[in-house]
Design a protein around this motif. Structure first.
Motif, short mmCIF file in Angstrom:
data_model
loop_
_atom_site.label_atom_id
_atom_site.label_comp_id
_atom_site.label_asym_id
_atom_site.label_seq_id
_atom_site.Cartn_x
_atom_site.Cartn_y
_atom_site.Cartn_z
N ASN A 98 -14.29 -3.64 -2.79
CA ASN A 98 -14.19 -3.01 -1.38
C ASN A 98 -13.05 -2.31 -1.40
N GLU A 99 -13.01 -1.93 -0.42
CA GLU A 99 -11.73 -0.98 0.26
C GLU A 99 -10.65 -1.51 1.21
N ARG A 100 -9.24 -1.56 0.26
CA ARG A 100 -8.39 -2.32 0.54
C ARG A 100 -6.86 -1.44 0.96
N TRP A 101 -6.05 -2.51 1.89
CA TRP A 101 -4.92 -1.52 2.20
C TRP A 101 -4.25 -2.45 1.40
N PHE A 102 -3.28 -1.16 -0.12
CA PHE A 102 -2.59 -2.11 -1.06
C PHE A 102 -1.55 -1.45 -0.23
N SER A 103 0.02 -2.29 -0.97
CA SER A 103 1.69 -2.14 -0.47
C SER A 103 2.04 -2.00 -1.82
N VAL A 145 -6.45 -6.29 4.18
CA VAL A 145 -7.83 -5.84 4.47
C VAL A 145 -8.21 -3.89 5.81
N SER A 146 -6.84 -4.46 6.54
CA SER A 146 -6.36 -2.83 6.79
C SER A 146 -4.88 -2.70 6.29
N GLU A 147 -5.09 -0.96 7.21
CA GLU A 147 -3.33 -1.17 7.19
C GLU A 147 -2.28 -1.53 7.95
N ASP A 148 -3.56 -2.58 9.24
CA ASP A 148 -2.29 -2.94 10.31
C ASP A 148 -1.49 -4.03 9.50
N ARG A 149 -2.05 -4.69 8.37
CA ARG A 149 -1.47 -5.82 6.87
C ARG A 149 -1.34 -7.40 8.00
N LYS A 150 -2.39 -7.17 8.83
CA LYS A 150 -2.13 -8.96 10.00
C LYS A 150 -2.97 -9.65 8.75
N GLU A 151 -3.61 -9.47 7.74
CA GLU A 151 -4.93 -10.05 6.75
C GLU A 151 -4.59 -10.00 5.39
N CYS A 152 -3.60 -11.10 4.44
CA CYS A 152 -3.64 -10.61 3.51
C CYS A 152 -4.33 -10.69 2.18
N LYS A 153 -5.46 -10.17 1.37
CA LYS A 153 -6.35 -11.08 1.04
C LYS A 153 -5.56 -11.62 -0.79
#
Length: 629
Positions: free
Chosen positions: A230-235, A245-253
């Motif tokens: 799965n493609e994830r936005w890492f910080s 889930v995306s770069e808006d960082r609303k849903e942390c997986k």
């Protein structure tokens, strides 16, 4: 302590915005409103009644007795609990207060949006030192502008940067946040870029520096249950690696906790994924895939940096970098100060050297004066010596006259016996001859001394001529080294110098002839001196012979009837005794003659060696001149 320092920076801007007259004093009503908003933003429980009591108009409250800073530390900052509030709310509140008074874009229109200006204000506070008023060093401003330009993919103009930093207020006290915002609003940094690009670049730098995010971006992550990708936005932060889930960082997986037990490894390609790497913890291994090799290298390096900061107990990369830059600035400042001190010391040493040179010149001048004084004293001493010699000669003449008178009186008294008169006359004649021989010897010695002095003067003159000859030779050698363009002039000068050299050699030959004549005169004087010495010795022998008194005839005793033997006592006229005296005197005379001859032989050898050295030097000089010609 770090959180308190960061909060104080924002609160300081809010306080100074309320200080309209810039006197350091704010009304209690404004401070009460400020404190109430700080209680709310920092999520600190407070009693409104107590707040009213603290800011009463009388002089009994804590603010009236101690001032606002002790009140702020005791009643607000000491009660702050990290993690119970959002620092962005405090920054927004303080920015809202100070921006109304201080942030005024030119003509009311600026390149920056209010949100971008707020982010730059927060970054400025983060990079500034804990010294009030808050300013930023020119090096930090350059670092920040380079970060923003790098995020916008443009190159920073060094000319604009130097023009901004070279301003006099900037060099004296540093750069304020309002001057920095005005510079960015001029548009020289963005160069006509769209506002969205500028906002994205500033937000990226803000998240990196203030948000403490080391790196962000999309990566492919392999799941633990379904084992799908799965493609994830890492910080990435210094102690955690969150993925959304995306770069808006609303849903942390999920979140990966980083510590000293974690490590990063590069994996080979598999399952159709390339540029793979994994993060290993004590419990799990997280497999990820980057878009390309460069991104994989950047992510592995960033994760290793985060692990290193966690191991070293540091919670912010940019705080660590800020400390390092400050240490470098302090080191440069120390070196500059040291260099200035060295320059000052060199100036002092130069001044001391010049003063010592002046003192040396004064000493040389004093030495010249003292030498002149010594020469004057020497002349006076010579004059006194000459006067003393004249006085002694007068006394000697008087003594000779008295001696002549005494001789006349003695001649009158020599009427006792004819034999004694005769002997006295002989003695007087002998004495006159001895005096004449003595005078001859004295004159011969004086002549010899005069010849020696003349010879010494000739030697001095010869040395001076040799010096002149050597100087001419050196000048001739220097002229030979001139360029071909001056060859004709050098030849003419060579002809002149050669003529001067011939004249000097001719004069040297004259000096040698004079010296040869002087040597002959000295030899003649020495021969005369030896003759005079021989004559004096002869007359001394005759004088000693005549000085013996004439005694009566010797009485010969014979053996008479008494039987007493006759004793023969040798007299001074005994031939055997006289022969003994003559032999001893002759041996002493021969010894003296041998010593005199040895001395003369040594002097002759020294003169010959001096003449030989001078001739060799002249021959070398003449050979050098011939080579030059």
């Amino acid at each position: 302590m770090e959180l308190r320092a960061e909060l104080l920076k924002s609160i300081w801007y809010a306080f100074t915005s309320l200080d309209v007259e810039k006197s350091g004093k704010v009304s209690k009503s404004q401070l009460k409103v400020l404190s109430h908003n700080l209680y709310t933003a920092l999520n600190i429980p407070h009693d409104p009644v107590a707040l009213e009591d603290h800011f009463r108009d009388d002089d009994d409250g804590p603010v009236s007795n101690q001032g606002y800073m002790p009140y702020l530390n005791k009643f607000i900052l000491d009660k702050v609990v990290e993690g119970t509030f959002d620092k962005d709310n405090v920054d927004v509140f303080c920015w809202t207060l100070c921006a109304k008074k201080n942030y005024r874009p030119k003509d009311g229109v600026g390149v920056l949006l209010d949100k971008d200006a707020f982010h730059l204000w927060c970054i400025f506070n983060f990079l500034s030192e804990d010294k009030y008023p808050l300013v930023l060093a020119p090096e930090e401003v350059e670092y920040l502008l380079k970060k923003i330009c790098l995020a916008m993919s443009v190159e920073l103009s060094c000319v604009d940067m130097e023009d901004f930093i070279s301003q006099e207020p900037v060099q004296l006290s540093g750069i304020t946040v309002w001057a920095f915002l005005d510079f960015v609003n001029t548009g020289r940094l963005t160069r006509g870029m769209e506002n969205d690009s500028v906002t994205m670049a500033i937000d990226k730098v803000y998240q990196e520096i203030v948000g403490n995010i080391i790196k962000e971006g999309y990566l492919w992550k392999k799941g633990h249950l379904r084992r799908n990708w799965n493609e994830r936005w890492f910080s990435l932060r210094p102690s955690t690696l969150h993925y959304y889930v995306s770069e808006d960082r609303k849903e942390c997986k999920g979140c990966i906790e980083l510590d000293h037990n974690c490590c990063v490894e590069v994996l080979p390609e598999k399952e159709g994924k390339r540029c793979m790497f994994c993060v290993k913890t004590l419990t799990k291994t997280y497999e990820m895939s980057a878009p390309d090799t460069k991104q994989r290298q950047e992510w592995t390096t960033a994760i290793q940096t985060a692990i290193r900061l966690c191991v070293e107990g540091k919670n912010s990369l940019h705080k660590d970098l800020k400390l390092r830059r400050r240490e470098l600035r302090e080191e440069r400042e120390r070196r500059r100060t040291t260099k200035e001190e060295e320059l000052q010391r060199l100036c002092l040493l130069q001044g001391e050297k010049e003063s010592k040179l002046a003192e040396l010149e004064l000493l040389q001048e004093a030495q010249r004066h003292s030498q002149a004084a010594l020469l004057q004293e020497e002349q006076k001493r010579r004059q006194k010596h000459e006067e003393l010699q004249r006085t002694l000669q007068d006394q000697l003449q008087q003594a000779e006259e008295e001696r002549d008178n005494m001789q006349a009186e003695m001649a009158l008294k020599e009427a006792e016996t004819d034999r004694q008169r005769k002997r006295i006359r002989e003695l007087e004649e002998m004495q006159l001859r001895l005096e004449e021989a003595l005078h001859q010897e004295i004159r011969a010695r004086q002549n010899e001394e005069a010849y020696r002095l003349a010879q010494a003067s000739l030697l001095v003159e010869e040395e001076e001529k040799m010096k002149v000859l050597l100087a001419l030779q050196e000048e001739q050698e220097q002229y030979i080294l001139k360029t071909q363009r001056e060859k004709q002039e050098l030849r003419q000068e060579m002809v002149t110098k050669s003529q001067a050299l011939e004249e000097a050699q001719h004069q040297l030959e004259k000096v040698r002839d004079n010296r040869h004549r002087m040597d002959q005169d000295i030899a003649t004087a020495q021969r005369k001196l030896r003759q005079a010495s021989t004559s004096v010795k002869h007359w001394n022998v005759q004088m000693n012979r005549l000085m013996h008194p004439i005694g009566p005839g010797e009485r010969r005793l014979s053996l008479g009837g008494s039987g007493v033997p006759v004793v023969h006592v040798p007299s001074s006229r005994d031939p055997s005794l006289r022969l003994f005296h003559q032999r001893s005197e002759g041996e002493r005379e021969r010894e003296r003659e041998n010593e005199q001859e040895n001395i003369e032989e040594k002097e002759r050898e020294e003169r010959v060696s001096i003449i030989g050295r001078e001739e060799r030097r002249l021959s070398q000089a003449s050979n050098g001149d011939m080579d030059c010609a």
